[in-house]
Design an enzyme around this catalytic site. Sequence first.
Site, PDB file in Angstrom:
ATOM      1  N   GLY A 350      15.563   2.265   4.045  1.00 36.29           N
ATOM      2  CA  GLY A 350      14.389   2.366   3.584  1.00 36.29           C
ATOM      3  C   GLY A 350      13.502   0.911   3.855  1.00 36.29           C
ATOM      4  O   GLY A 350      13.859   0.010   4.076  1.00 36.29           O
ATOM      5  N   PRO A 351      12.070   1.117   3.695  1.00 35.46           N
ATOM      6  CA  PRO A 351      11.124   0.193   3.818  1.00 35.46           C
ATOM      7  C   PRO A 351      11.365  -1.083   2.869  1.00 35.46           C
ATOM      8  O   PRO A 351      12.159  -0.859   1.959  1.00 35.46           O
ATOM      9  CB  PRO A 351       9.689   0.817   3.859  1.00 35.46           C
ATOM     10  CG  PRO A 351      10.094   2.274   3.756  1.00 35.46           C
ATOM     11  CD  PRO A 351      11.470   2.580   3.421  1.00 35.46           C
ATOM     12  N   GLY A 355      13.350  -1.416  -3.532  1.00 31.83           N
ATOM     13  CA  GLY A 355      14.073  -1.246  -4.589  1.00 31.83           C
ATOM     14  C   GLY A 355      15.754  -1.084  -4.312  1.00 31.83           C
ATOM     15  O   GLY A 355      16.649  -0.697  -4.944  1.00 31.83           O
ATOM     16  N   LYS A 356      15.915  -1.342  -3.033  1.00 33.42           N
ATOM     17  CA  LYS A 356      17.518  -1.114  -2.307  1.00 33.42           C
ATOM     18  C   LYS A 356      18.375  -2.050  -2.848  1.00 33.42           C
ATOM     19  O   LYS A 356      19.370  -1.832  -3.406  1.00 33.42           O
ATOM     20  CB  LYS A 356      17.275  -1.080  -0.632  1.00 33.42           C
ATOM     21  CG  LYS A 356      16.597  -0.074  -0.132  1.00 33.42           C
ATOM     22  CD  LYS A 356      16.681  -0.243   1.330  1.00 33.42           C
ATOM     23  CE  LYS A 356      15.894  -1.502   2.002  1.00 33.42           C
ATOM     24  NZ  LYS A 356      14.729  -1.575   1.638  1.00 33.42           N
ATOM     25  N   SER A 673       7.281  10.279  18.853  1.00 31.55           N
ATOM     26  CA  SER A 673       6.418  11.200  17.808  1.00 31.55           C
ATOM     27  C   SER A 673       4.887  11.250  18.439  1.00 31.55           C
ATOM     28  O   SER A 673       4.055  11.933  17.592  1.00 31.55           O
ATOM     29  CB  SER A 673       6.717  10.729  16.630  1.00 31.55           C
ATOM     30  OG  SER A 673       5.911   9.386  16.311  1.00 31.55           O
ATOM     31  N   LYS A 716       4.562   8.891   6.862  1.00 34.69           N
ATOM     32  CA  LYS A 716       3.216   9.538   7.695  1.00 34.69           C
ATOM     33  C   LYS A 716       2.036   9.987   7.093  1.00 34.69           C
ATOM     34  O   LYS A 716       0.839   9.585   7.360  1.00 34.69           O
ATOM     35  CB  LYS A 716       3.823  10.081   9.066  1.00 34.69           C
ATOM     36  CG  LYS A 716       4.545   9.311   9.965  1.00 34.69           C
ATOM     37  CD  LYS A 716       5.033  10.361  11.036  1.00 34.69           C
ATOM     38  CE  LYS A 716       5.734   9.213  12.261  1.00 34.69           C
ATOM     39  NZ  LYS A 716       6.468  10.197  13.054  1.00 34.69           N
TER      40      LYS A 716
HETATM   41  P1  ADP Z   1      14.505  -4.034  -1.063  1.00 26.94           P
HETATM   42  O1  ADP Z   1      15.873  -4.598  -1.497  1.00 26.94           O
HETATM   43  O2  ADP Z   1      14.332  -2.744  -0.991  1.00 26.94           O
HETATM   44  O3  ADP Z   1      13.810  -4.964   0.041  1.00 26.94           O
HETATM   45  P2  ADP Z   1      13.952  -5.068  -3.741  1.00 26.94           P
HETATM   46  O4  ADP Z   1      15.275  -4.447  -4.307  1.00 26.94           O
HETATM   47  O5  ADP Z   1      14.313  -6.488  -3.382  1.00 26.94           O
HETATM   48  O6  ADP Z   1      13.587  -4.295  -2.587  1.00 26.94           O
HETATM   49  O7  ADP Z   1      12.875  -4.504  -4.879  1.00 26.94           O
HETATM   50  C1  ADP Z   1      11.660  -5.411  -4.850  1.00 26.94           C
HETATM   51  C2  ADP Z   1      11.050  -5.466  -6.186  1.00 26.94           C
HETATM   52  O8  ADP Z   1      10.783  -4.252  -6.718  1.00 26.94           O
HETATM   53  C3  ADP Z   1      12.356  -5.828  -7.253  1.00 26.94           C
HETATM   54  O9  ADP Z   1      11.975  -6.495  -8.332  1.00 26.94           O
HETATM   55  C4  ADP Z   1      12.700  -4.291  -7.700  1.00 26.94           C
HETATM   56  O10 ADP Z   1      13.167  -4.315  -9.006  1.00 26.94           O
HETATM   57  C5  ADP Z   1      11.461  -3.739  -7.902  1.00 26.94           C
HETATM   58  N1  ADP Z   1      11.569  -2.151  -7.544  1.00 26.94           N
HETATM   59  C6  ADP Z   1      11.577  -1.521  -6.510  1.00 26.94           C
HETATM   60  N2  ADP Z   1      11.659  -0.034  -6.902  1.00 26.94           N
HETATM   61  C7  ADP Z   1      11.651   0.039  -8.102  1.00 26.94           C
HETATM   62  C8  ADP Z   1      11.692   1.002  -8.831  1.00 26.94           C
HETATM   63  N3  ADP Z   1      11.835   2.395  -8.562  1.00 26.94           N
HETATM   64  N4  ADP Z   1      11.741   0.818 -10.088  1.00 26.94           N
HETATM   65  C9  ADP Z   1      11.587  -0.225 -10.878  1.00 26.94           C
HETATM   66  N5  ADP Z   1      11.485  -1.462  -9.909  1.00 26.94           N
HETATM   67  C10 ADP Z   1      11.648  -1.095  -8.690  1.00 26.94           C
END
Ligand code: ADP
Length: 767
Positions: A350-351, A355-356, A673, A716
């Site tokens: 994902g982008p 939160g990954k 697309s 999109k």
């Molecule tokens: P990614 O790995 O997808 O690039 P991160 O895991 O580093 O993103 O997330 C960035 C920040 O946003 C982190 O501090 C994370 O805890 C917060 N975050 C992202 N999605 C959520 C969510 N659904 N609920 C709570 N915090 C989130």
Amino acid sequence: MKEKTMVAIALRGITILPAMTIHLDINRRKSVESANKAMTSDQMVYLVTQKEITSQNPALSQLYTMGTIAKIKQIMKTPNGDIRILVEGVKRAKLLELDEEGECLVATIQEIEEEMIEDVEQKALIQLLQERLERYKKENPSASKEFDTIGSETHLSRALDIIIAHLHLNQKGRQEYLQVETVMDRFHYVMEVIEEEIQVQRVKRNFQAQVKHRIDKHQKEFLLREQLKVIHEELGESVNPSYEADRMEERLSALRADKVVKERIQREIKRFKSLPGASQEAGLIQNYIETLLDMPWNKKKKEHLDLKKVEQVLNEEHYGLEKVKERVIEYLAVRKLNGKGESPILCFVGPPGTGKTSIATSIAKALHREYVRISLGGVRDEAEIRGHRKTYLGAMPGRIANGLRQAKVKNPLMVLDEIDKLGSDYKGDPSAALLEVLDGEQNKTFRDHFIELPMDLSEIMFIATANSLETIPRPLLDRMEVIEVSSYTENEKFHIAFEHLMKKQLRKHGLNEHQLLIEDNAIRKVIRNYTREAGVRGLERQIGQLCRKAAKEILLDGKKEIYITERNLEQYLGKEKVSFEDANEQDEVGIVRGLAWTSVGGDTLQIEVNVMPGKGAMQLTGQLGDVMKESAKTALSYVRSVASSYGVASDYFETHDIHIHIPEGAVPKDGPSAGITMATAILSAVTEKKVSAKVAMTGEITLRGRVLAIGGLKEKILAAKLAHITTVLVPEKNRPNVEELSSEIVDGLNIVFVTHMEEVLKEALVC
Ligand code: ADP
């Protein structure tokens, strides 16, 4: 030969020779008396040495048989009542009898008459002595200066006496010499003594040179070692190799590892001990041993696979992401049922900022596993995964081994971040190495080039993250279970901000909830006008900035609480940073709005087409990938095939050139697309019919004008909504994807499903 009697003094530990002038301290009553008596007559006294220094009143037998007649040149009293006399040896004399009864010793002696030696002979012998002395002086530069005068002596006997008197002979040696009666015998004796002294000096000098060399060497080494010690101390390293080796041994005995590993380490320690501490090799081996000792060979942390607990932690720490959480729980359930290792590797796609990584952290926490993150972005060299061979300068273990070393247990949760950004070049293909890491069949005995011993990776729980699936090498993708994490809607971002990001940032900045209050609308404004992203990373940064400013105001201006509203937001964050490219004000010819999906989220893009008189050439500009170029050609072919039904002249395409331009935007775009968008733009330009400004579209086109499904729909549509589009054309085949979307996203949008270009044109063209 004359016999005579004279007062005598028994000497202890000293022999006086005829050529000597010396001070003697005397304290025995009889000796003092002898001296006094001599002084009252002709000052002459017979000096003879005792065999044993301990006897107080030596009898004849306790004295040597040869002594020296001497002249007392001076007599003094010492402060302690003894007397000191200055005597000068005159002639040697044999002791015949001794009268020890009286107040002083009286000896009957016989002067030794020396044999006659011819002057020439004497001169020759003196020269021989001189030569030998020269050699002696060479060996012993500090030899007495008296030797220099030997050449001017005319009497061999006196010359010999002088030499003996100034050689470093002990008392026994001197007495021995004194005992020799004939001059010639004494000559040989002296020659031998000098020779012996030369040898002694030579040995001594060699020895001294050696000692000096050794001392110099030791001193130099000592100095160097001291310097090295200081250098090591400055660098924070320790130096003492045996101490280091002992420490390693200690760690080895506490290490939980298989026999093979332990034996190998033992062997390396032995090798380390045999090398000089400061050598480069020792340093390398030490580094190697320390690395092996740091690895968690058989060390594990107990996993708690309590699904309820995991669910609870995931919900506590993350808003939304229901599907993701559900898939994670399912995955863990399967894992629990079929035992470790069998399940595929999870891959969150994902982008950025969605939160990954943070979900992976929560999973580790819920399972009580250690967490390590390995960033694979930009890794091009296989050695970064698998380590460098030890022979390589600056060799290191690979990232996987390093990750384990960091985790300190063999079963951590390891995040392989940005697996889609793996590169490959002439230094080998890192994805092949990674494949081995992830392959359940092979990873029980993974070999790092640096470590050299097989490592068991089978108990690591791997989670990969990626922005896009397209660049993940196929074989890797096959081993992974993909879980898509999509962009957040404004509402989701709002909840995440309030429920998670705010708390996190307040804590990080040492503030509490009463000190900084942010109005709902202010947060929405931050989301809308200060960030433009699929995830929430930028949003988190902006909230961080608000916290910083608030902290400053609280401390500097003494404010108790800061209240941030939509209106005063600008004061804290500056001017609005994002203004969305809104829908066009007017309907126009040859301009159509498409929808794009990129790895950082959705976007709208305007496709522009111009036609001009020419020879039927087609020009494409903008950062287009190959797929998009092909798609443009397909679109043009379709338009040509239907042009006549829109009243376009049959030779139009031979007499006109067509230029399609897709503005670059922030990221290069590719994919099929934009097919229907390009076809619509071309047709509009060719027919000069306007396209509605309120319409946006996405869909692949075939030669015959059929519309095919596309991906990234959520992003999109979110982008279309942000751009205030009212109608979105979506391929019919994507209907299920649209139905999955929450009402928050689709509400207010007129989504039209299309199967063919005719329907697209009907919706888009303004008649
Ligand atoms: P990614 O790995 O997808 O690039 P991160 O895991 O580093 O993103 O997330 C960035 C920040 O946003 C982190 O501090 C994370 O805890 C917060 N975050 C992202 N999605 C959520 C969510 N659904 N609920 C709570 N915090 C989130």
